[in-house]
Design a protein around this motif. Structure first.
Motif, PDB file in Angstrom:
ATOM      1  N   GLN A  39       0.850  -1.192   0.000  1.00 44.64           N
ATOM      2  CA  GLN A  39       0.000   0.000   0.000  1.00 44.64           C
ATOM      3  C   GLN A  39       0.886   1.244   0.000  1.00 44.64           C
ATOM      4  O   GLN A  39       1.368   1.679   1.041  1.00 44.64           O
ATOM      5  CB  GLN A  39      -0.946   0.023   1.197  1.00 44.64           C
ATOM      6  CG  GLN A  39      -1.953   1.168   1.140  1.00 44.64           C
ATOM      7  CD  GLN A  39      -2.865   1.208   2.338  1.00 44.64           C
ATOM      8  OE1 GLN A  39      -2.453   0.991   3.468  1.00 44.64           O
ATOM      9  NE2 GLN A  39      -4.145   1.470   2.095  1.00 44.64           N
ATOM     10  N   PRO A  40       1.108   1.849  -1.169  1.00 48.20           N
ATOM     11  CA  PRO A  40       1.899   3.091  -1.229  1.00 48.20           C
ATOM     12  C   PRO A  40       1.083   4.262  -0.684  1.00 48.20           C
ATOM     13  O   PRO A  40      -0.083   4.091  -0.332  1.00 48.20           O
ATOM     14  CB  PRO A  40       2.172   3.243  -2.729  1.00 48.20           C
ATOM     15  CG  PRO A  40       1.080   2.482  -3.398  1.00 48.20           C
ATOM     16  CD  PRO A  40       0.679   1.375  -2.470  1.00 48.20           C
ATOM     17  N   PRO A  41       1.678   5.439  -0.601  1.00 42.94           N
ATOM     18  CA  PRO A  41       0.944   6.599  -0.085  1.00 42.94           C
ATOM     19  C   PRO A  41      -0.346   6.902  -0.844  1.00 42.94           C
ATOM     20  O   PRO A  41      -1.239   7.536  -0.300  1.00 42.94           O
ATOM     21  CB  PRO A  41       1.958   7.737  -0.237  1.00 42.94           C
ATOM     22  CG  PRO A  41       3.280   7.050  -0.107  1.00 42.94           C
ATOM     23  CD  PRO A  41       3.098   5.717  -0.783  1.00 42.94           C
ATOM     24  N   SER A  42      -0.453   6.448  -2.072  1.00 37.91           N
ATOM     25  CA  SER A  42      -1.694   6.650  -2.832  1.00 37.91           C
ATOM     26  C   SER A  42      -2.872   5.889  -2.240  1.00 37.91           C
ATOM     27  O   SER A  42      -4.024   6.132  -2.633  1.00 37.91           O
ATOM     28  CB  SER A  42      -1.489   6.208  -4.284  1.00 37.91           C
ATOM     29  OG  SER A  42      -1.288   4.792  -4.336  1.00 37.91           O
ATOM     30  N   ARG A  43      -2.615   5.018  -1.303  1.00 41.85           N
ATOM     31  CA  ARG A  43      -3.632   4.239  -0.581  1.00 41.85           C
ATOM     32  C   ARG A  43      -4.081   2.994  -1.356  1.00 41.85           C
ATOM     33  O   ARG A  43      -4.799   2.166  -0.814  1.00 41.85           O
ATOM     34  CB  ARG A  43      -4.843   5.133  -0.265  1.00 41.85           C
ATOM     35  CG  ARG A  43      -5.554   4.835   1.021  1.00 41.85           C
ATOM     36  CD  ARG A  43      -6.494   5.969   1.374  1.00 41.85           C
ATOM     37  NE  ARG A  43      -7.539   6.167   0.412  1.00 41.85           N
ATOM     38  CZ  ARG A  43      -8.262   7.304   0.358  1.00 41.85           C
ATOM     39  NH1 ARG A  43      -8.003   8.298   1.172  1.00 41.85           N
ATOM     40  NH2 ARG A  43      -9.213   7.438  -0.545  1.00 41.85           N
ATOM     41  N   MET A  45      -4.227  -0.622  -2.769  1.00 44.84           N
ATOM     42  CA  MET A  45      -3.740  -1.933  -2.311  1.00 44.84           C
ATOM     43  C   MET A  45      -3.336  -2.742  -3.536  1.00 44.84           C
ATOM     44  O   MET A  45      -4.155  -3.008  -4.416  1.00 44.84           O
ATOM     45  CB  MET A  45      -4.826  -2.675  -1.542  1.00 44.84           C
ATOM     46  CG  MET A  45      -5.201  -2.034  -0.224  1.00 44.84           C
ATOM     47  SD  MET A  45      -3.915  -2.209   1.023  1.00 44.84           S
ATOM     48  CE  MET A  45      -4.097  -3.947   1.430  1.00 44.84           C
ATOM     49  N   ILE A  46      -2.066  -3.144  -3.559  1.00 44.34           N
ATOM     50  CA  ILE A  46      -1.524  -3.821  -4.734  1.00 44.34           C
ATOM     51  C   ILE A  46      -1.018  -5.196  -4.319  1.00 44.34           C
ATOM     52  O   ILE A  46      -0.224  -5.321  -3.389  1.00 44.34           O
ATOM     53  CB  ILE A  46      -0.351  -3.005  -5.326  1.00 44.34           C
ATOM     54  CG1 ILE A  46      -0.822  -1.592  -5.693  1.00 44.34           C
ATOM     55  CG2 ILE A  46       0.236  -3.709  -6.543  1.00 44.34           C
ATOM     56  CD1 ILE A  46       0.306  -0.617  -5.935  1.00 44.34           C
ATOM     57  N   LEU A  47      -1.471  -6.223  -5.014  1.00 43.84           N
ATOM     58  CA  LEU A  47      -0.989  -7.573  -4.733  1.00 43.84           C
ATOM     59  C   LEU A  47       0.457  -7.702  -5.193  1.00 43.84           C
ATOM     60  O   LEU A  47       0.772  -7.441  -6.357  1.00 43.84           O
ATOM     61  CB  LEU A  47      -1.864  -8.602  -5.435  1.00 43.84           C
ATOM     62  CG  LEU A  47      -1.440 -10.067  -5.269  1.00 43.84           C
ATOM     63  CD1 LEU A  47      -1.534 -10.504  -3.810  1.00 43.84           C
ATOM     64  CD2 LEU A  47      -2.290 -10.960  -6.157  1.00 43.84           C
ATOM     65  N   VAL A  48       1.331  -8.119  -4.284  1.00 49.29           N
ATOM     66  CA  VAL A  48       2.748  -8.275  -4.613  1.00 49.29           C
ATOM     67  C   VAL A  48       3.057  -9.712  -4.993  1.00 49.29           C
ATOM     68  O   VAL A  48       3.696  -9.983  -6.021  1.00 49.29           O
ATOM     69  CB  VAL A  48       3.616  -7.852  -3.404  1.00 49.29           C
ATOM     70  CG1 VAL A  48       5.096  -8.133  -3.688  1.00 49.29           C
ATOM     71  CG2 VAL A  48       3.407  -6.380  -3.075  1.00 49.29           C
ATOM     72  N   ALA A  88       6.490   1.845   1.159  1.00 48.40           N
ATOM     73  CA  ALA A  88       5.040   1.629   1.297  1.00 48.40           C
ATOM     74  C   ALA A  88       4.767   0.897   2.599  1.00 48.40           C
ATOM     75  O   ALA A  88       5.689   0.492   3.310  1.00 48.40           O
ATOM     76  CB  ALA A  88       4.517   0.793   0.129  1.00 48.40           C
ATOM     77  N   MET A  89       3.484   0.730   2.893  1.00 50.57           N
ATOM     78  CA  MET A  89       3.060  -0.234   3.920  1.00 50.57           C
ATOM     79  C   MET A  89       2.918  -1.585   3.244  1.00 50.57           C
ATOM     80  O   MET A  89       2.382  -1.669   2.138  1.00 50.57           O
ATOM     81  CB  MET A  89       1.722   0.186   4.530  1.00 50.57           C
ATOM     82  CG  MET A  89       1.799   1.335   5.494  1.00 50.57           C
ATOM     83  SD  MET A  89       2.629   0.907   7.028  1.00 50.57           S
ATOM     84  CE  MET A  89       1.435  -0.236   7.768  1.00 50.57           C
ATOM     85  N   TYR A  90       3.377  -2.626   3.915  1.00 49.12           N
ATOM     86  CA  TYR A  90       3.245  -3.979   3.399  1.00 49.12           C
ATOM     87  C   TYR A  90       2.410  -4.805   4.360  1.00 49.12           C
ATOM     88  O   TYR A  90       2.687  -4.838   5.565  1.00 49.12           O
ATOM     89  CB  TYR A  90       4.629  -4.616   3.198  1.00 49.12           C
ATOM     90  CG  TYR A  90       5.356  -4.066   2.004  1.00 49.12           C
ATOM     91  CD1 TYR A  90       6.050  -2.861   2.079  1.00 49.12           C
ATOM     92  CD2 TYR A  90       5.323  -4.734   0.780  1.00 49.12           C
ATOM     93  CE1 TYR A  90       6.693  -2.332   0.972  1.00 49.12           C
ATOM     94  CE2 TYR A  90       5.974  -4.217  -0.326  1.00 49.12           C
ATOM     95  CZ  TYR A  90       6.644  -3.021  -0.235  1.00 49.12           C
ATOM     96  OH  TYR A  90       7.285  -2.508  -1.334  1.00 49.12           O
TER      97      TYR A  90
END
Lengths: 115, 114
Positions: A39-43, A45-48, A88-90
């Motif tokens: 989760q980057p600052p853009s908010r 949520m991206i699957l890694v 980012a937040m992970y």
């Protein structure tokens, strides 16, 4: 009930170095999936990366790989050649299908990349 | 491709007011979810809809209601907002309620209740 624990609220790494984020989980199910979301600052949520519990081979996606230790219920994320865009937040997440649907998330690790 | 679209992106409510958060997906997914994200708490499941016509409670359903309007849309309603509902809300969807079907998230709604 299933639980996901991320014991590192914050991690810092130099650009181009390697960092490992920790995750432990608990479930009574024998079949399940594990995920890492960014989760980057853009908010957004991206699957890694994701790992199927019945597969012994660790999943890899480019610079991202996991160390899946099923007996220890551990699922760490390794980021190689860290880049500024990795900041980012992970979140580690578990889906085991028992009880309520949906993923169970850890509380997250804030990753800082030092230039 | 739009993916999962949430509206609004930001909202400020006074205590006791009501509002509905809208969510729509264009991926023909069967399952849809509402999560809330609070600092230091990760994401917690509020309600979900495994398929059109069904809804079920998640981990933190109190104070919320949901409607699966059709296959595309899944709304979250706060009947009487409370400051404890200040949070970032995420809608998500996936093709099936199954192990290997990843979640696709919207961009979130930041809700503040004063």
């Amino acid at each position: 009930a299933q639980t996901v624990t991320q014991s590192q609220p914050e991690m810092s790494v130099q650009e181009a170095e390697t960092v490992t984020l920790s995750c432990t989980y608990d479930t009574s199910e024998s079949d399940y999936y594990l995920f890492w979301y960014k989760q980057p600052p853009s908010r957004q949520m991206i699957l890694v990366i994701r790992q199927e519990a019945y597969k012994q081979q660790n999943a890899t996606e480019n610079r991202f790989s996991v160390n899946f230790q099923k007996a220890a219920k551990s699922f760490s994320l390794k980021i190689s050649d860290s880049q500024l865009g990795d900041a980012a937040m992970y979140f580690c997440a578990l889906y085991s299908g028992g009880g309520a649907d949906g993923l169970t998330f850890g509380k997250g690790t804030h990753l800082i990349i030092q230039p | 491709n739009a993916g999962v679209t949430q509206t609004p992106k930001f909202q400020v409510l006074k205590t006791g007011q009501s509002m509905t958060l809208q969510c729509a997906q264009d991926m023909n997914h069967n399952s849809m979810y509402w999560y809330r994200q609070d600092p230091g708490m990760g994401l917690r499941l509020i309600y979900y809809s495994a398929s059109e016509g069904t809804t079920d409670k998640g981990e933190v359903p109190n104070g919320y209601n949901v409607s699966r309007l059709n296959k595309r849309e899944f709304s979250l309603r706060l009947e009487s907002a409370a400051p404890s509902q200040t949070s970032v809300y995420f809608c998500a969807s996936r093709e099936f309620s199954s192990y290997n079907s990843p979640l696709h998230f919207g961009n979130g709604t930041r809700l503040t209740v004063t």
